[in-house]
Design an enzyme around this catalytic site. Structure first.
Site, PDB file in Angstrom:
ATOM      1  N   ASP A  67       1.144  -1.346  -0.321  1.00  0.00           N
ATOM      2  CA  ASP A  67      -0.445  -0.529  -0.492  1.00  0.00           C
ATOM      3  C   ASP A  67       1.280   1.358  -0.106  1.00  0.00           C
ATOM      4  O   ASP A  67       2.054   1.265   0.168  1.00  0.00           O
ATOM      5  CB  ASP A  67      -1.177  -0.210   1.070  1.00  0.00           C
ATOM      6  CG  ASP A  67      -0.171  -0.804   2.543  1.00  0.00           C
ATOM      7  OD1 ASP A  67       0.658  -0.427   2.849  1.00  0.00           O
ATOM      8  OD2 ASP A  67      -0.709  -0.423   3.432  1.00  0.00           O
ATOM      9  N   ASP A 136      -7.504  -2.126  14.270  1.00  0.00           N
ATOM     10  CA  ASP A 136      -9.067  -2.283  13.710  1.00  0.00           C
ATOM     11  C   ASP A 136      -9.181  -4.449  13.123  1.00  0.00           C
ATOM     12  O   ASP A 136     -10.151  -4.270  12.468  1.00  0.00           O
ATOM     13  CB  ASP A 136     -10.068  -1.276  13.458  1.00  0.00           C
ATOM     14  CG  ASP A 136      -9.361  -1.506  12.024  1.00  0.00           C
ATOM     15  OD1 ASP A 136      -7.856  -1.729  11.366  1.00  0.00           O
ATOM     16  OD2 ASP A 136      -9.278   0.463  10.945  1.00  0.00           O
ATOM     17  N   HIS A 138      -7.142  -4.046  10.339  1.00  0.00           N
ATOM     18  CA  HIS A 138      -7.391  -4.182   9.077  1.00  0.00           C
ATOM     19  C   HIS A 138      -5.138  -4.833   8.273  1.00  0.00           C
ATOM     20  O   HIS A 138      -4.802  -4.840   8.564  1.00  0.00           O
ATOM     21  CB  HIS A 138      -7.468  -2.649   8.382  1.00  0.00           C
ATOM     22  CG  HIS A 138      -5.786  -1.160   8.814  1.00  0.00           C
ATOM     23  ND1 HIS A 138      -6.241  -0.717   9.871  1.00  0.00           N
ATOM     24  CD2 HIS A 138      -4.782  -1.751   8.093  1.00  0.00           C
ATOM     25  CE1 HIS A 138      -4.899  -0.294   9.990  1.00  0.00           C
ATOM     26  NE2 HIS A 138      -4.687  -1.036   9.020  1.00  0.00           N
ATOM     27  N   GLU A 143      -9.880  -1.249   5.617  1.00  0.00           N
ATOM     28  CA  GLU A 143     -10.241  -1.068   6.623  1.00  0.00           C
ATOM     29  C   GLU A 143     -11.219  -1.729   6.786  1.00  0.00           C
ATOM     30  O   GLU A 143     -11.754  -2.203   5.714  1.00  0.00           O
ATOM     31  CB  GLU A 143     -10.699   0.112   6.654  1.00  0.00           C
ATOM     32  CG  GLU A 143     -10.015   1.814   6.904  1.00  0.00           C
ATOM     33  CD  GLU A 143      -9.100   1.714   7.444  1.00  0.00           C
ATOM     34  OE1 GLU A 143      -9.131   0.813   8.405  1.00  0.00           O
ATOM     35  OE2 GLU A 143      -8.088   3.210   8.069  1.00  0.00           O
TER      36      GLU A 143
HETATM   37  C1  GLP Z   1      -0.011   0.364   8.403  1.00  0.00           C
HETATM   38  C2  GLP Z   1      -0.323   0.031   7.060  1.00  0.00           C
HETATM   39  C3  GLP Z   1      -0.290  -1.598   7.606  1.00  0.00           C
HETATM   40  C4  GLP Z   1      -0.007  -2.063   9.119  1.00  0.00           C
HETATM   41  C5  GLP Z   1      -0.313  -0.977  10.275  1.00  0.00           C
HETATM   42  C6  GLP Z   1      -0.071  -1.732  11.052  1.00  0.00           C
HETATM   43  O1  GLP Z   1      -1.816   0.408   8.857  1.00  0.00           O
HETATM   44  N1  GLP Z   1      -0.850  -0.224   6.212  1.00  0.00           N
HETATM   45  O2  GLP Z   1      -0.109  -2.623   6.808  1.00  0.00           O
HETATM   46  O3  GLP Z   1      -0.213  -2.948   8.951  1.00  0.00           O
HETATM   47  O4  GLP Z   1      -0.519   0.547   9.339  1.00  0.00           O
HETATM   48  O5  GLP Z   1       1.223  -0.734  11.712  1.00  0.00           O
HETATM   49  P1  GLP Z   1       1.900  -1.246  12.779  1.00  0.00           P
HETATM   50  O6  GLP Z   1       2.394  -2.487  12.645  1.00  0.00           O
HETATM   51  O7  GLP Z   1       3.398  -0.439  13.007  1.00  0.00           O
HETATM   52  O8  GLP Z   1       1.127  -0.937  14.387  1.00  0.00           O
END
Ligand code: GLP
Length: 260
Positions: A67, A136, A138, A143
């Site tokens: 992404d 959440d 995702h 989302e």
């Molecule tokens: C963002 C990314 C996700 C990732 C998420 C969790 O939303 N788009 O791909 O999994 O963050 O990140 P973290 O591991 O830093 O909590």
């Protein structure tokens, strides 16, 4: 779905790096799906270490990011493209031209999503896709209530996700409102999905992902539909799993030749 409970993020990194090393060694033209976020960092650190030891080369590997934020300038340090360069790809021998991400600065974002899908298909598809998870549930930036059949597209970020990611920006308002993300349908086409999570803030999302009913409210539950999905967590992220003893014994009793 296989669940691997590790003692700490370092062990998590070692176990996932073993699977990636095996892939890249056995399939020289492998295609690897990358994720940003905190949980995959120990995986990247371990792969960088093995690369520096001369044990593993990514020269012939193609990589695709999940992404990207929409609207940040290409040289902004918090674009996912810049983040993954800094945290991983600049420290190994993958050519920069073999590491791809959706272009969040494209003038025609719909065409960019289509181009990205075609690029993944042209590569032969993703062999192993690394995934993190949002609090959440995702995956990528899919989302809650994302279609489980969705393809790469533009998504509006929830206030919760923007809040979670505000720590990387100087002010919460600076977090982009939109992102391009591989869809859940796109992600499910990868041949092996490896979702990693560490820390207590992920415990509820992990319990729902592994043991909850499949549904668009928790996009990561879509992994239950995949024939080869592995969830690798540390003790804190595993804390709310009800069948944890079973997962531990299943992993311990795995045939010795089998990695995740
Ligand atoms: C963002 C990314 C996700 C990732 C998420 C969790 O939303 N788009 O791909 O999994 O963050 O990140 P973290 O591991 O830093 O909590």
């Amino acid at each position: 779905m296989e669940v691997v409970v590790t003692s700490n993020p370092t062990e998590l990194g070692t176990i996932v790096a073993d699977a990636i090393e095996q892939l890249v060694t056995n399939v020289p033209n492998a295609t690897l799906g990358l994720a940003t976020g905190s949980s995959p960092l120990t995986v990247y650190a371990e792969l960088i270490r093995r690369h520096q030891q001369g044990r593993i080369s990514f020269r012939r590997t193609t990589m695709f990011l999940l992404d990207e934020y929409v609207g940040l300038p290409a040289d902004h340090p918090e674009t996912y493209r810049m983040t993954i360069r800094r945290e991983f790809t600049d420290q190994i021998d993958v050519p920069d031209s073999s590491a791809h991400g959706p272009d969040g600065t494209a003038t025609d974002l719909l065409a960019e999503c289509q181009r990205y899908e075609e690029k993944i298909t042209a590569s032969g598809g993703i062999d192993l896709q690394l995934l993190g998870i949002g609090t959440d549930g995702h995956i990528g930036f899919n989302e809650p209530v994302s279609s489980l059949a969705s393809r790469t597209r533009i998504k509006t970020l929830t206030p919760g996700t923007r809040n979670d990611n505000a720590r990387f920006f100087t002010s919460p308002e600076e977090v982009p409102q939109h992102a391009l993300t591989q869809g859940i349908g796109t992600i499910l086409e990868a041949r092996h999905l490896v979702l990693v999570a560490s820390g207590a803030t992920k415990a509820e999302a992990i319990a729902k992902t592994v043991e909850g009913p499949i549904g668009a409210m928790v996009p990561a539950t879509s992994l239950q539909l995949h024939p080869h999905a592995t969830v690798v967590v540390d003790e804190s992220a595993a804390a709310m799993l009800q069948r944890i003893d079973y997962y531990r014994s299943a992993y311990l009793n795995k045939p010795a030749w089998q990695t995740i």
